[in-house]
Design a protein around this motif. Structure first.
Motif, PDB file in Angstrom:
ATOM      1  N   TYR A   1      30.826   0.477  -7.393  1.00  0.00           N
ATOM      2  CA  TYR A   1      29.845   1.420  -6.857  1.00  0.00           C
ATOM      3  C   TYR A   1      29.915   1.596  -5.339  1.00  0.00           C
ATOM      4  CZ  TYR A   1      28.059   0.510 -11.528  1.00  0.00           C
ATOM      5  OH  TYR A   1      27.956   0.364 -12.893  1.00  0.00           O
ATOM      6  N   GLY A   2      30.814   0.850  -4.697  1.00  0.00           N
ATOM      7  CA  GLY A   2      30.998   1.016  -3.265  1.00  0.00           C
ATOM      8  C   GLY A   2      29.826   0.565  -2.421  1.00  0.00           C
ATOM      9  N   THR A   3      29.016  -0.319  -2.975  1.00  0.00           N
ATOM     10  CA  THR A   3      27.831  -0.797  -2.263  1.00  0.00           C
ATOM     11  C   THR A   3      27.938  -2.293  -2.020  1.00  0.00           C
ATOM     12  OG1 THR A   3      26.415   0.911  -3.209  1.00  0.00           O
ATOM     13  CG2 THR A   3      25.319  -1.059  -2.386  1.00  0.00           C
ATOM     14  N   SER A   4      27.653  -2.703  -0.799  1.00  0.00           N
ATOM     15  CA  SER A   4      27.695  -4.113  -0.431  1.00  0.00           C
ATOM     16  C   SER A   4      26.323  -4.735  -0.632  1.00  0.00           C
ATOM     17  CB  SER A   4      28.127  -4.267   1.033  1.00  0.00           C
ATOM     18  OG  SER A   4      28.093  -5.627   1.423  1.00  0.00           O
ATOM     19  N   ILE A   5      26.261  -5.774  -1.445  1.00  0.00           N
ATOM     20  CA  ILE A   5      25.003  -6.495  -1.636  1.00  0.00           C
ATOM     21  C   ILE A   5      25.225  -7.971  -1.322  1.00  0.00           C
ATOM     22  CG2 ILE A   5      24.091  -4.893  -3.350  1.00  0.00           C
ATOM     23  CD1 ILE A   5      24.909  -6.872  -5.510  1.00  0.00           C
ATOM     24  N   ASN A   6      24.154  -8.642  -0.944  1.00  0.00           N
ATOM     25  CA  ASN A   6      24.211 -10.051  -0.564  1.00  0.00           C
ATOM     26  C   ASN A   6      23.929 -10.908  -1.790  1.00  0.00           C
ATOM     27  OD1 ASN A   6      23.560 -12.680   0.351  1.00  0.00           O
ATOM     28  ND2 ASN A   6      23.039 -11.872   2.379  1.00  0.00           N
ATOM     29  N   PRO A   7      24.889 -11.713  -2.235  1.00  0.00           N
ATOM     30  CA  PRO A   7      24.671 -12.501  -3.454  1.00  0.00           C
ATOM     31  C   PRO A   7      23.578 -13.549  -3.305  1.00  0.00           C
ATOM     32  CG  PRO A   7      26.718 -13.151  -2.389  1.00  0.00           C
ATOM     33  CD  PRO A   7      26.245 -11.917  -1.683  1.00  0.00           C
ATOM     34  N   ASP A   8      23.269 -13.927  -2.077  1.00  0.00           N
ATOM     35  CA  ASP A   8      22.232 -14.941  -1.865  1.00  0.00           C
ATOM     36  C   ASP A   8      20.825 -14.375  -1.915  1.00  0.00           C
ATOM     37  OD1 ASP A   8      24.083 -17.033  -1.522  1.00  0.00           O
ATOM     38  OD2 ASP A   8      24.348 -16.530   0.603  1.00  0.00           O
TER      39      ASP A   8
ATOM     40  N   LEU B   1      22.911   1.680  -7.920  1.00  0.00           N
ATOM     41  CA  LEU B   1      23.741   0.944  -6.957  1.00  0.00           C
ATOM     42  C   LEU B   1      24.677   1.863  -6.182  1.00  0.00           C
ATOM     43  CD1 LEU B   1      24.649  -2.228  -9.072  1.00  0.00           C
ATOM     44  CD2 LEU B   1      22.731  -1.887  -7.512  1.00  0.00           C
ATOM     45  N   ARG B   2      24.872   3.077  -6.636  1.00  0.00           N
ATOM     46  CA  ARG B   2      25.667   4.055  -5.882  1.00  0.00           C
ATOM     47  C   ARG B   2      24.871   4.682  -4.736  1.00  0.00           C
ATOM     48  NH1 ARG B   2      30.350   5.388  -8.483  1.00  0.00           N
ATOM     49  NH2 ARG B   2      30.429   5.035 -10.747  1.00  0.00           N
ATOM     50  N   TYR B   3      23.563   4.460  -4.726  1.00  0.00           N
ATOM     51  CA  TYR B   3      22.674   5.165  -3.805  1.00  0.00           C
ATOM     52  C   TYR B   3      21.877   4.159  -2.975  1.00  0.00           C
ATOM     53  CZ  TYR B   3      23.892   9.012  -6.904  1.00  0.00           C
ATOM     54  OH  TYR B   3      24.598   9.943  -7.641  1.00  0.00           O
ATOM     55  N   PRO B   4      22.421   3.729  -1.832  1.00  0.00           N
ATOM     56  CA  PRO B   4      21.772   2.678  -1.029  1.00  0.00           C
ATOM     57  C   PRO B   4      20.322   2.974  -0.663  1.00  0.00           C
ATOM     58  CG  PRO B   4      24.008   3.051  -0.257  1.00  0.00           C
ATOM     59  CD  PRO B   4      23.732   4.120  -1.269  1.00  0.00           C
ATOM     60  N   GLU B   5      19.984   4.244  -0.403  1.00  0.00           N
ATOM     61  CA  GLU B   5      18.610   4.565  -0.044  1.00  0.00           C
ATOM     62  C   GLU B   5      17.668   4.349  -1.223  1.00  0.00           C
ATOM     63  OE1 GLU B   5      17.220   5.252   2.952  1.00  0.00           O
ATOM     64  OE2 GLU B   5      19.215   4.602   3.624  1.00  0.00           O
TER      65      GLU B   5
END
Length: 382
Positions: free
Chosen positions: A81-88, A216-220
């Motif tokens: 999805y090209g989105t960076s998320i923090n696993p913590d 998840l494709r849409y950060p906003e």
């Protein structure tokens, strides 16, 4: 004096899935009702669970989920999805997708809040809203496309609207949200305090070359969303009851407050196994094509029956109209189909609070071809 309690769900009985599965067992019917595969999961994954147990991963893991599993899910999210998320901070492992949905609702809702729900709806949604003292604002999807009437959504938004629930691919119909739908959703919630709950447990079961329009494709949108997933639907292990939720760090912080005093932590050896198995990207990227082949097989065979297809573009399910066969209510028709013809289905009116009846039943096609063949031969007798 007899002890009594005031029911928090006074109108709720046994779920339709349990009722129809019991009826199927009673009459030795082919069960195409409840959404579970009858073919085995991959032996590599079961082997990894056994290895994890043998290696001693049998005690509590981290409350938020096995760290290496959360890291693999973050990599998967970036890849797909090209989105960076923090696993913590952004991911919590849960005992199933339904638990993730319930916990998301419980995290947010206060008495008097309103939640927009689209019907037909997975049967846990509205009871989970009501048990939190909130009110479900029901909007019917447009039959037979089962698309969202966005103009009606706009009319229902008010100062009490706290959440909008979406589900794609959709259970029970297999309808899929488009990029245009996501643009409509974004426009509606912009400048509001509305939270989104996105049920995406069938994220990989999407067909016909369509793209899964995940939050998840849409950060906003993700900033204001809880996004719920299921390992059971991805890896054909529904009995494992493992899933996860992804959200913003701020929302997830509150989610975990509820989670820690309910489940606390999930099955450790399975999480260890999944962390390793997720490295096999093809195991989930090829899933849609594999399950579509089952849908196509079932659909081609159903053409020889009097049922009329309402096309599914995702999930384990396809709906069929029986309006040309019978005028019976769908619950009566589904029971008769089970008892007299030996095939169990789910009547779609069960997914509406007012039991709206379009003369439609839902079939689960995530079965072995021999199972589907057996059902089709019985359905041809109608």
């Amino acid at each position: 004096m007899q002890t009594t309690i005031i029911s928090k769900l006074p109108t709720v009985g046994t779920t339709i899935f349990t009722v129809m599965s019991q009826l199927a067992a009673q009459h030795n019917a082919v069960n195409l009702g409840q959404g579970f595969p009858d073919f085995p999961m991959h032996e590599t994954l079961t082997g990894l669970v056994n290895k994890a147990m043998q290696d001693g991963y049998n005690q509590y893991t981290h409350m938020n989920g096995y760290p290496l599993l959360r890291e693999q899910l973050a990599l998967k999210t970036a890849r797909l999805y090209g989105t960076s998320i923090n696993p913590d901070t952004d991911i919590t492992i849960t005992p199933g997708g339904t638990y993730a949905i319930y916990t998301s609702l419980t995290t947010v809702l206060q008495p008097g809040d309103e939640v927009i729900v689209f019907e037909p709806a997975y049967d846990s949604y509205i009871p989970n809203i009501e048990i939190n003292g909130a009110k479900a604002i029901r909007i019917q999807l447009t039959y037979p496309s089962y698309s969202i009437p966005w103009d009606e959504v706009r009319k229902k938004i008010n100062m009490h609207t706290r959440m909008i629930m979406i589900n794609s691919p959709h259970n029970p119909t297999g309808a899929v949200l488009s990029a245009a739908d996501m643009q409509e959703l974004s426009a509606i919630v912009e400048g509001t305090n509305i939270i989104i709950l996105s049920d995406e447990v069938y994220e990989h079961l999407i067909f016909d070359g369509l793209q899964h329009e995940s939050i998840l494709r849409y950060p906003e949108l993700l900033k204001r969303s809880f996004v719920c997933f299921s390992f059971g639907k991805t890896y054909h292990c529904t009995g494992w009851k493992l899933g996860y939720c992804i959200s913003s760090a701020e929302l997830m912080h509150e989610f975990r407050k509820v989670h820690q005093f309910n489940c606390f932590s999930c099955d450790t050896p399975k999480q260890v196994a999944l962390a390793e198995y997720l490295k096999d990207v093809a195991a989930y990227t090829t899933l849609g094509a594999n399950i579509q082949a089952k849908r196509d097989y079932f659909r081609s065979k159903m053409a020889d029956t009097p049922f009329k297809c309402i096309p599914s573009h995702g999930s384990y399910f396809e709906c069929y109209s029986y309006a040309d066969i019978s005028d019976e209510p769908d619950t009566v028709f589904a029971q008769r189909l089970t008892i007299d013809y030996g095939v169990a289905t789910i009547p779609v009116s069960a997914f509406y609070q007012d039991r709206k009846d379009d003369k439609v039943v839902r079939f689960c096609f995530a079965k072995k071809e021999t199972t589907l063949d057996m059902a089709i031969e019985k359905l041809k007798l109608l």
